[in-house]
Design a protein around this motif. Sequence first.
Motif: not given
Length: 1008
Positions: A787-802
Amino acid sequence: MVFLWPVFFINRPVFAWVLAIFVVLAGVLAARTLPLEQYPHIVPPQISVSARYSGASAATVNDSVTQIVEQQMKGLDGLIYMSSTADSSGKSRTTLTFLPGTDTDVAQVQVQNALQGALSRLPQDVQNRGVSVTKGGQDNLVTWTFATDQHVSRVEVTDYLASNVMDVLSRVDGVGEISLYGNQHAMRIWLDPHKLAALAMMPSDVVSAIQTQNTQVSAGQLGQLPSVPGQDLNVPVQARGRFTDAAQFENIILRSGTDGMVVRLKDVARVELGADGYDVNSMLNGKVAGALGIVMADGANALDVATAVEAKIREMEPLFPYGLKADTAQDSIPFVKASLQEVLHTLGEAVPVVLAGTLGVLSLLGYSVNMLTMFALVLAIGLLVDDAIVVVENVERLMHEESLDAKAATEKSMDEISSALVGVGMVLSAVFVPMAFFPGSTGVIYRQFSVTLIAAMGFSVLVALTLSPAMCAQFLKARPHDKPAGGLFRAFNKGFDSLSERYGRTVNRLFAHGRIMFAAFLAVLAACTFLFAHLPTAFLPDEDQGFLTVDITLPVGATDKSVQKTVADLTQYFAKQPEIDSFLAITGNGGSQGNAAMFLKLKPWDERRRPDQSAAALETRYGKETGGRSGARIVVSQPPVVRGLGSGNGISFVIKDMNGAGYDKLVAAKDQFIEAAADSPYLRKVRAKNQDPRPQLVVDIDNDLAASMQIAPAAVNQLLNQALGGSYVNDFVDKGRVKRVYVQADAPYRMQPQDIGLWQVRNGAGEMIPLSAFSSVRWETAPPQLIRFNGSLAMDMQAGVQPGQSSGSAMKEVQNLMAKLPAGFGYEWTGASLQEQQAGSQAPALYALSVLFVFLCLAALYESWRIPFAVILAAGLGVLGALSATALRGLDNDVFFQVGLLTTVGLAAKNAILIVEFAMQLVRQGETPMQAAVAAARLRLRPIVMTSLAFGLGVLPLALGTGAGAGGRIAIGTAVLGGTAASTVLGLLFVPLFFVWIKRPAKTDKAV
């Protein structure tokens, strides 16, 4: 000039009625054309570029397709950010997100023009398959399933959908893209390396023969002009055409000799009518099914598109084979309809003239009837009724106290209150004017409220100055003093008169405790500051949308067999849950055999009334009860509040490799973040949407050794691509439709690492050399998805809220944890989190501008720089109520709260104006500021209480909302109801004091 209107319409009541009827007719006509939708177009428009490189690894797709496309995306107007995905199924997708309001047609043309510079640099296989540019992202508006109880193969079902349904639905207006969860038929040529080697042949020989013999020939006509004299024959000539069945492919001639020996394709390969791919499969409630994901084009109306798609499917359904039944597995439209219906119930109280006029304004501006405009209309109900109450109450008071007839009382009443009505309208409009000019998705939300409320207030003042006085003069009857109201009305009036007298004495006594009251007001401001600082923040409240998603990720190296077993286990579990109506399982999506997803369609809201049956409660329960089954990571989540802003609720962001540290270090940074977040009191279910790295077999070619054997590198590359990766050759015709032909090694010859060495390449001398003679294999770990974001390798993160925490608190926690990562790794918000971050930064400016606009309008109205402060200070009282009510109910400072807060400011100012305006008139008549303030407060008690009660009852259904869309209704209703109560009770005590404190230093004040 405006203040002369009431007299004109009092004398011309028919004229007033005609004007009102015109407004109503215009509104009725406009209502017929207004589109209906959940939200306006608040999601930033997106353009997607999609390609496929068959057989390529994620790294190969990333380097040879994705980056080539990205590098050409320059000079695009309004581009916010660009994200890309490349996976081991060969798919590449680049999504470009633009500023809200960007013309998607222009953006699509610009992307297509930029793409032209990349096409010639893409691999030939990618060019042959084509590169598509579509409007819209990847989020499905609705997912349709087509299931059967008959014994039929899955590919038969999906082939029918691809051949007979997809094209029809893609032509529905507003459909941007359709995803087939499955595959259509394709002609598969399964090669045998031993038979090929025995005949000194390679896969490239097979490909060349197919290309030569499975072709369409244009043979022209007999007798085509110019012709010879007397030619009487003119007919077209049909020569070779594309093949239509497996038998024709089996008989393709690969080699022939002078001795009559013929080598046919069936001698070296197995030919069958198979599937275009075997990676993605879908099941509905455990049964064979095909599925279609409908992606809406940007700018289209969701309800219209979903309705049109359903109508077309129902029209075709009687003709479906195999007993196929169509149903929805993931559909946001029932939630939209139910939400709008709940708000419509509250609108029953609206003033017809004002409501119709507002709808007309919305139509002229190209707006729609959506959740935001309907919320605004509900808020306007109290304001609309307020003006009418003020007019009628004052006329009734003058008729009773001064024994005037209806016409005279109305003329005098309008002379007294016209300036107050205009002032209230100006102030309430001024509160919302700044909202109309804010940029971004949050600005779109603000603008819907702003335009609707300002239009409603304008028509409300118009009605109060025209129709209301005309009706008072025409219909009110003076009651003789010897015939007072009886029964309940008499008791109420007597009680209220007594309350008014006691209230007047209370206000008078408060002047003697000025310092205590001043300290109390400072305490109010301090409480507001404290609550603002500690109230959790969010973008929009979570909603029960009627379905849940389940992401399933098996350990690295898991096969389709393992994921099917896990899905079967979950199928048994979900089939027993009474809250679930149906569930769709999709395996293999994204290029990994170890991944799957399930969509749980919940039963209607009226069948899930208990708190433990809400989507949020079910998310928690299902997550606990399914977690860790079969060793898989199973995450149950709700969809995003606004479709298109992310893939789930919670917060979303990317971790970026800013300095090119490499994928391994990026993974290490991601793991460090997840480990740190595991103990966070704000975050839960923190995960990367990227697929985990898995073992990968690398074939190393000894180029020097190959060259010594007279083996061309191109021949080796072609062999690996065609035998192992599978190569698209050309097309054939099946059931009247053009479909693809693929060449690939048969399954037994591509299962184990040693199978690679079985394949042989022909050298320059015509000798067959096995790959094992000049190559070796080794294992390494590589990602199946990049996955890339604005031309850079990236980790697409998702988090829930406590539970008990807000998304704003969770976002601050992300910032703190990111600061602990090694240098060179940054982050950017995406989806709804990006909009929340922008909304939070805009809120202070919005509040400041709204207060400034109110102050300037009041200064112009009273021709004074001091008097407006008596009204402005009252706003803080309403703010305290809104903040307190929101905090007590455990709600967040989100966009709906911000709108409710501004509405509260307007309401507090309205009540203050009613007192200040009368006090100003009494001061001009010679009374002292203190006497004027007490008298004005006592006189205006009844209209203030009545209007506040009317408004409070108008928004009470919102604050007590249940069912679909309750989250938004509760958020805005709670803020406004709390603000109304506080501004009414505290305002009646403080506003007279504010007027006296501010009025005393001034020698002269003029009113307009």
